[in-house]
Write a protein that holds these residues in place. Structure first.
Motif, short mmCIF file in Angstrom:
data_model
loop_
_atom_site.label_atom_id
_atom_site.label_comp_id
_atom_site.label_asym_id
_atom_site.label_seq_id
_atom_site.Cartn_x
_atom_site.Cartn_y
_atom_site.Cartn_z
N VAL A 42 0.80 -1.26 -0.12
CA VAL A 42 0.04 -0.12 -0.05
C VAL A 42 0.78 1.26 -0.06
O VAL A 42 0.53 2.31 -0.71
CB VAL A 42 -1.07 -0.15 1.11
CG1 VAL A 42 -1.55 1.46 1.46
CG2 VAL A 42 -2.08 -1.05 0.82
N GLN A 43 2.09 1.24 0.70
CA GLN A 43 2.76 2.25 0.81
C GLN A 43 3.53 2.58 -0.13
O GLN A 43 3.72 3.98 -0.62
CB GLN A 43 3.89 2.16 1.99
CG GLN A 43 3.19 2.17 3.38
CD GLN A 43 4.18 2.44 4.31
OE1 GLN A 43 4.93 1.84 4.50
NE2 GLN A 43 3.80 3.29 5.35
N PRO A 79 -2.99 4.34 2.63
CA PRO A 79 -2.07 4.58 1.48
C PRO A 79 -1.66 5.85 0.89
O PRO A 79 -2.30 6.83 0.80
CB PRO A 79 -2.92 3.62 0.32
CG PRO A 79 -4.18 3.83 0.53
CD PRO A 79 -4.39 4.10 2.12
N SER A 80 -0.33 5.85 0.53
CA SER A 80 0.24 7.05 0.17
C SER A 80 -0.09 7.61 -1.28
O SER A 80 -0.07 8.49 -1.54
CB SER A 80 1.83 6.97 0.41
OG SER A 80 2.22 5.94 -0.24
N HIS A 134 -1.38 1.35 8.51
CA HIS A 134 -0.48 1.68 7.07
C HIS A 134 -1.52 1.16 6.03
O HIS A 134 -1.45 2.09 4.97
CB HIS A 134 0.65 0.92 6.89
CG HIS A 134 1.88 1.28 7.91
ND1 HIS A 134 2.19 2.59 7.67
CD2 HIS A 134 2.31 0.79 8.81
CE1 HIS A 134 3.23 2.86 8.66
NE2 HIS A 134 3.20 1.88 9.36
N ILE A 135 -2.10 0.05 6.19
CA ILE A 135 -2.99 -0.25 5.06
C ILE A 135 -3.93 0.98 4.64
O ILE A 135 -4.49 1.16 3.58
CB ILE A 135 -3.56 -1.51 5.23
CG1 ILE A 135 -2.39 -2.56 4.93
CG2 ILE A 135 -4.71 -2.16 4.12
CD1 ILE A 135 -2.69 -3.87 5.58
#
Lengths: 369, 965
Positions: free
Chosen positions: A252-253, B730-731, B726-727
């Motif tokens: 995701v990142q 998302p960036s 984090h999930i």
């Protein structure tokens, strides 16, 4: 839906990690019956997954149709002064305790977590489980003449509860199979263990984790660079769940994975390592007081004290001179033991930190003057 | 030797009773009336003879007065004075009365003992002339018969006997200066002397009786009506109070502030010249005499007088007080003081109750006391308080009343009742005052008129007294009341007072012993006095060395937890070790004290929490932290102990908790005063973690079971939350319009939405929480944050988590999508849990259509429900209309809600069931001739087809997903 759930094997033959165990289980239930089972192993190793797959193997897809029930059970307990500090209503010689329990049930099985009842777990085992075990499933026109009770976190059950469990296991074995699930078999009493077929689910090896990650990547159509999966596996502490979650977080990142991509750490572990470096920097009662505040923070956020202690030891050992490692580990074990005996975990965690500070400081003094 | 004749014996008999009475006033009357004391009386003490030490009074030869008599085992004998032996008593030979000697032998030890040290004191003894010839055996005709000192006594007829010098009771020490009188003829006739003595005694007795009636007949044989010294010497005026001067004055000041309200008079401030003269005067006043009692209501001036005398003790305090006092007066004319309740607290025996009574009386109030022995139910106490506080007394004395609620912390429930009533009064008062503020208040008349209106206001001072300020019941009271904490008076004050009382009671003491006693009882003057009186009764003297064994019982007081922590963490000053105790005994003494202190309190859990909380703040030398390690080990040990005793219910094991605390004392106790805090952090941790567990639990329950069954709450925090956050953020997700996203991004987005739904998370508007604002760095009034507040779990103090936070626009969009997703699942989840693949399919479907359309449709889907339901309600009427009107309504509009809600409709009312078929029939007709309605239907994104035939076909459950396609 997270990948953890998405790619969780639903049946025993799709299992990737513990294939040997899965095959054995498959053979075991091929006759349509099974003994009591005790699954034990560290968290994130796949115990639940195997249990669910096993249930599906026994009962077919209907085992997946579960519903949640949160019910308050009224348990009559003959009056004794053993526990006096919870609310109860006095009735001539007996009292009625309200025990709240969440169960997850399908037509064939019931899952419950008796240790949720805290110190009342004894009554859960004595009354509720017995009640459940007694009743044969109504739906017996089919093939299965027994129901399955899945008890989670058996190691957290009190000794009394475990003792009352063993008779239930024998007496109602005709109509009921118990599947126990725990993190450590050592906290399950000998008597209970001997009544079960013990299935050890060890933490998956790093290669296995890498396999799983690659499998997921393939399914998702992702490209993973060489060694990236291995890094995740290494960071995951051989915890498959964590590995998959971390993998997804990485995805995701930043998608096109790079080999040196930062792998997001667990926040609490990060915090523990901060504590560890605090401890290494200064050893004084004042510092200990600060550390106490941080330990409280962790505990407040529901991180179990044993895990904090373990992690803290791990972080400290990383920074420690090798000749001290043995002693420090010894003391950590000592304080963990005391923590189990006691109630206020902060006292013991702090005692460990104090002990470590003392050892380390005297070591520093003796080596550097 | 000749024996006395019968008459003489009789005379003696009568005489013998005289000393028992000891009341000189009644001497003459009693002389012949008192029956002889029974011979078998076990009073084995010796005798008694009371000489007059004053040389001028030279008493011993008392021819006119009682003959000393001799009683030996019931035989009373008069030993006539032997002429030869009169000049030299040593020459008197004992020829008879062997028996008496035998009888006496056992006593001689005592006598000698006493005689050994008493003679030197004789000369300076006070000139007390009391004759006690209470005992037998000690009189002898010959001086040789008497061991030790003796005195010759000459009878009326010139007979002489020798009396042994002894002490009677502890009351009065009889002395006999033998050498002085042995030769003794005097110029003055004995009668004269006797008269003088008598007169002396009379005046003294008068004096005594004016002070205290009971005192006069105290000494012997009046055990029954003896008063407790505590009561007898209770201070009756303000100046005699033993408690801390500062506190006394503050209490008095507070009471005085009521004056204008209660008495309706302005307080006159003392003018300077009066003050200075008083000061001068006070220097002359050495000791305030208790005789300065007078009626209180009228004479306030002399009180102040005495009060000033005391001020000299604390000149600076009193000065500042006085200034403050004046200031207060100026600023608060006419009104009662700011805080209407006075709360006195302190350990028992320091004189709180006494202070309250004395101060109130001093200010001219009549004290009404409610104590723990009274009925303290809420209602009865309320009535009582109302009586006292609001009514003007109609009684004769017409003094206003002052309420003293003693032992308010006594029993929890009862105390609470009283506290509640008082609080109610105070709060009523508050409200009234708030309303009254505009009213000009000043002067007497206004005050009186307002009194009439205010039914529930507090018009009289209320003084509450408690031992434990921190009793939970008192918490609300603490906030509104003026609190005074009693401190121990200085030892010297207590000792002075004790000395004074001892003198009055004629008890022999020395100040060393008194000091030890005062220290031993923590300056609890009540227990000091009781002890002294008890010892006096037992005819023992206070002995410094055996104090602990002599003092009958220690005060069994529980101290507040703060005191205990202080005792544990603070080292006592070691001044008494230098005195008479050796080091060892003081250590064991210390040990005893601490042990009893801790075990009396009993609440070990709390005690150890407190120690744990405060121990690291101490400054003890600890180079390699050995002590810290030991202390934390001990704490851990106590925890294990506690757990074990609780689990096994072996509560007797609790005994071993206090030594644990004491060993901590031994390790870290410092002389410096520790800064002790109440142990809050552990409790806070406990409640917070319970809260958070609850959050996790409810979160887990919200997650569909097929996922949550694999998770335990433990694994949530351990493994899940960090990556999950984090999930969720998302960036890659850009806050742009949806149709600008690429296919891949859309896929990601749908995946994210899917996850959010699966894990039952959403964003929610949360009022700006300071911590949240800090974390997000945004200063929005309300921020969108995760609904189960998962983010909190990684939000450690002093830790900066590197989690990305989505822009709020994105969040809004996500919420929207998640809602849509949930509705789509709503129908499918009812029967079978959707598999991942299934859901993927749905998503891909959705993604193929434009997202804007999707969102529009989702909007619609939400809207469907409401109008449909509305339609449901008027369905019967509509259908009837249809029938009559020839089927004008569109089946398209109707059908959808009908189908969707069919089960509802069916179950809702009995009659609906019968209507359905006919309804369908009309619809069939409608369907048969498609009209302009069809167009209308087509304009909508939804299509449905109606199945002809029996109604069962319609009842098929339909997923909303199918409409959304």
């Amino acid at each position: 839906m997270l990948w953890v759930d998405k790619y969780r094997p639903k049946t025993l033959d799709k299992v990737i990690v513990h294939q040997d165990v899965a095959q054995n289980l498959q053979k075991l239930v091929s006759e349509g019956d099974c003994p009591h089972l005790l699954f034990y192993g560290p968290s994130g190793s796949g115990k639940k997954t195997l249990i669910m797959a096993l249930l599906r193997q026994i009962f077919g897809p209907s085992a997946d149709k579960v519903k949640v029930e949160n019910k308050i059970w009224k348990v009559d307990v003959s009056f004794s002064l053993n526990f006096f500090f919870f609310s109860f209503r006095m009735q001539a010689g007996t009292r009625t305790i309200d025990v709240e329990l969440t169960t997850l049930s399908s037509t064939h099985h019931v899952e419950l977590n008796p240790s949720d009842a805290g110190f009342q777990d004894r009554y859960v085992v004595q009354e509720i489980i017995k009640e459940m075990a007694k009743n044969r499933p109504i739906d017996t026109k089919g093939k299965k003449g027994f129901k399955v009770l899945v008890l989670n976190e058996v190691d957290k059950l009190s000794r009394e509860a475990q003792h009352s469990l063993r008779r239930t296991m024998e007496k109602y074995s005709a109509s009921c199979r118990l599947i126990l699930c725990s993190n450590s078999s050592s906290k399950v009493t000998e008597a209970v263990r001997s009544r079960c077929l013990n299935v050890r689910i060890n933490a998956p090896m790093e290669e296995e984790i890498v396999n799983v990650l690659e499998f997921i990547a393939k399914k998702e159509g992702l490209q993973i660079p060489q060694g990236f999966a291995a890094r995740i596996a290494e960071k995951s502490n051989r915890n498959l769940r964590r590995a998959v979650l971390t993998f997804e977080a990485c995805r995701v990142q930043q998608y096109p994975f790079t080999n040196n991509q930062a792998i997001p750490p667990m926040d609490w572990e990060q915090y523990v390592s901060e504590i560890a470096s605090d401890i290494m920097k200064e050893q004084s009662p004042k510092r200990l007081f600060e550390v106490r505040g941080k330990l409280y923070e962790l505990l407040t956020n529901c991180i179990p004290p044993e895990i904090i202690l373990k992690r803290l030891l791990f972080e400290l050992l990383k920074k420690l001179d090798s000749e001290l490692k043995h002693e420090v580990s010894n003391w950590a074990a000592h304080y963990e033991h005391r923590m189990r005996l006691g109630q206020k975990s902060i006292f013991h965690l702090e005692a460990f930190v104090a002990k470590f500070m003392s050892i380390y400081k005297s070591f520093l003094v003796s080596t550097f003057g | 030797m000749e024996f006395p004749d019968a008459a003489e014996l009789e005379w003696l008999e009568a005489n013998a009773t005289y000393p028992d009475d000891d009341d000189d006033l009644e001497f003459e009357d009693d002389f012949f009336q008192q029956p002889p004391s029974p011979p078998s009386e076990p009073r084995s003490e010796q005798i008694a003879y009371q000489p007059d030490p004053k040389p001028s009074l030279s008493l011993p030869p008392k021819p006119s007065l009682p003959k000393p008599q001799l009683q030996i085992n019931g035989r009373k004998r008069f030993l006539p004075d032997d002429p030869e032996s009169s000049d030299d008593r040593n020459a008197v030979v004992i020829t008879e009365e062997k028996r008496s000697r035998v009888e006496r032998s056992e006593q001689e030890d005592n006598d000698e003992d006493w005689l050994r040290y008493s003679p030197p004191k004789q000369p300076e003894e006070e000139p007390m002339v009391v004759e006690k010839e209470q005992e037998e055996k000690i009189l002898a005709k010959y001086a040789l018969e008497i061991d030790g000192d003796c005195t010759p006594v000459t009878g009326l007829d010139g007979e002489r006997v020798y009396a042994k010098i002894c002490r009677v009771e502890n009351e009065m020490v009889k002395k006999l200066d033998v050498t002085q009188y042995s030769t003794g003829l005097i110029q003055e006739p004995v009668r004269m002397l006797m008269q003088r003595v008598e007169h002396d005694q009379f005046t003294r007795a008068l004096e005594a009786s004016s002070e205290d009636v009971n005192e006069a007949n105290l000494p012997i044989g009046t055990v029954v009506n003896e008063q407790l010294w505590v009561d007898k010497y209770a201070p009756s005026s303000f100046t005699e109070l033993l408690s801390d001067e500062q506190t006394n004055r503050q209490v008095l000041m507070w009471l005085k502030q009521w004056d204008s309200c209660v008495f309706g008079v302005e307080i006159k401030s003392t003018t300077d010249d009066v003050l200075s003269s008083l000061k001068r005067h006070s220097l002359a006043v050495q000791h305030p005499r208790r005789s300065s009692r007078s009626s209180f209501g009228n004479s306030r001036e002399p009180r102040i007088d005495n009060e000033k005398a005391h001020n000299d003790l604390h000149p600076e305090n009193s000065d500042s007080d006085r200034i403050k006092d004046l200031w207060d007066k100026k600023h608060r004319k006419g009104g009662p003081p700011e805080q209407k309740i006075l709360l006195l607290c302190g350990p028992p025996g320091l004189g709180k109750t006494t202070l309250a009574h004395v101060a109130a009386q001093h200010c001219g109030y009549r004290v009404v006391e409610i104590n723990a022995s009274d009925d303290r139910s809420s209602s009865s106490i309320e009535a009582k308080i109302h009586d006292v506080v609001q009514m003007n007394s109609v009684n004769a004395d017409s003094k206003p009343k002052c309420l003293v609620v003693d032992e308010i912390d006594g029993a929890l429930n009862d105390g609470k009742g009283a506290v509640e009533v008082i609080l109610k009064l105070v709060s009523a008062e508050r409200k009234l005052r708030a309303g009254k503020e505009n009213e000009p208040e000043g002067g007497n008349a206004g005050q009186k008129s307002s009194k009439r209106h205010q039914k529930a206001s507090l018009l009289r001072p209320v003084i509450c007294i408690c031992n434990d300020l921190y009793a939970p019941a008192l918490r609300p009271l603490r906030q509104v009341a003026k609190v005074h904490i009693f401190v121990q008076p200085t030892v010297s004050r207590v000792v002075n007072r004790l000395k004074y009382i001892c003198n009055r009671e004629r008890v022999k003491t020395n100040s060393l012993a008194l000091t030890a006693l005062a220290e031993y009882t923590d300056c609890d003057i009540r227990s000091c006095l009781n002890t002294l009186q008890f010892l006096n009764k037992k005819k023992e003297t206070l002995n410094v060395l055996e104090l602990s064994s002599q003092v009958v019982g220690r005060k069994d007081a529980t101290r507040s937890a703060f005191d205990i922590w202080k005792e544990i963490l603070q080292k006592r000053k070691v001044k008494q070790t230098k005195k008479s105790f050796n080091c060892f005994s003081s250590m064991s003494n210390d040990f005893e004290t601490l042990h009893s202190l801790i075990s009396h309190r009993g609440d070990y859990d709390l005690i150890f929490d407190g120690i744990h909380e405060n121990i690291l703040q101490l400054h003890y030398t600890d180079p390699v932290m050995q002590k810290t390690v030991k202390c934390s080990d001990i704490l851990g040990c106590s925890d294990i102990f506690h757990q074990y005793t609780m689990r096994t219910q072996h509560l007797s094991l609790q005994v071993y908790q206090s030594p644990l605390a004491m060993s901590i004392h031994g390790l870290v106790a410092q002389i410096g005063k520790p800064n002790i805090e109440w142990p809050k952090s552990f409790q806070r941790y406990r409640t917070m973690s319970v809260e958070k567990k609850e959050i996790l639990h409810s979160w887990k329950n919200k997650i569909p079971p097929c996922i949550s069954r694999h998770l335990s709450t433990k694994s949530f925090v351990e493994d899940l939350i960090s990556p999950f956050l984090h999930i969720l953020s998302p960036s890659t997700l850009k806050p742009v319009a949806l149709h600008l996203l690429s296919e891949k991004e859309k896929a990601d987005l749908s995946q994210l939405v899917n996850t959010m739904v699966a894990y039952a998370t959403t964003y929610k508007n949360i009022k700006s929480d300071p911590s949240l604002v800090m974390r997000h760095g945004a200063s929005d009034a309300s921020t969108l944050s995760l609904d189960p507040p998962i983010g909190e779990f990684v939000n450690f103090k002093g830790y900066d988590s590197c989690h990305l936070v989505l822009a709020s626009a994105v969040k809004v969009f996500l919420v929207h999508e998640a809602e849509k997703q949930k509705i789509m699942q709503g129908s499918s989840n009812l029967h079978s849990p959707p598999t991942g693949a299934e859901r993927q399919g749905v998503l891909s479907c959705e993604n193929s259509s434009t997202l804007s359309k999707a969102s529009a449709s989702s909007d619609k889907s939400i809207h469907f429900r409401d109008p449909s339901r509305q339609k449901q309600y008027d369905l019967p009427s509509a259908s009837s209309q249809k029938r009559s009107g020839g089927g004008t309504t569109a089946s398209g509009k109707m059908g959808l809600p009908e189908r969707k809600k069919k089960p509802f409709v069916d179950s809702r009312s009995f009659f609906d069931r019968f209507r359905k078929p006919s309804d369908k029939a009309t619809q069939d007709k409608d369907n048969a001739k498609p009209g302009q309605k069809l167009e209308e239907r087509d304009s909508r994104p939804l299509l449905f087809k109606f199945n002809e035939g029996y109604t069962n076909a319609v009842k098929r459950p339909v997923r909303i997903r199918e409409f959304l396609k």
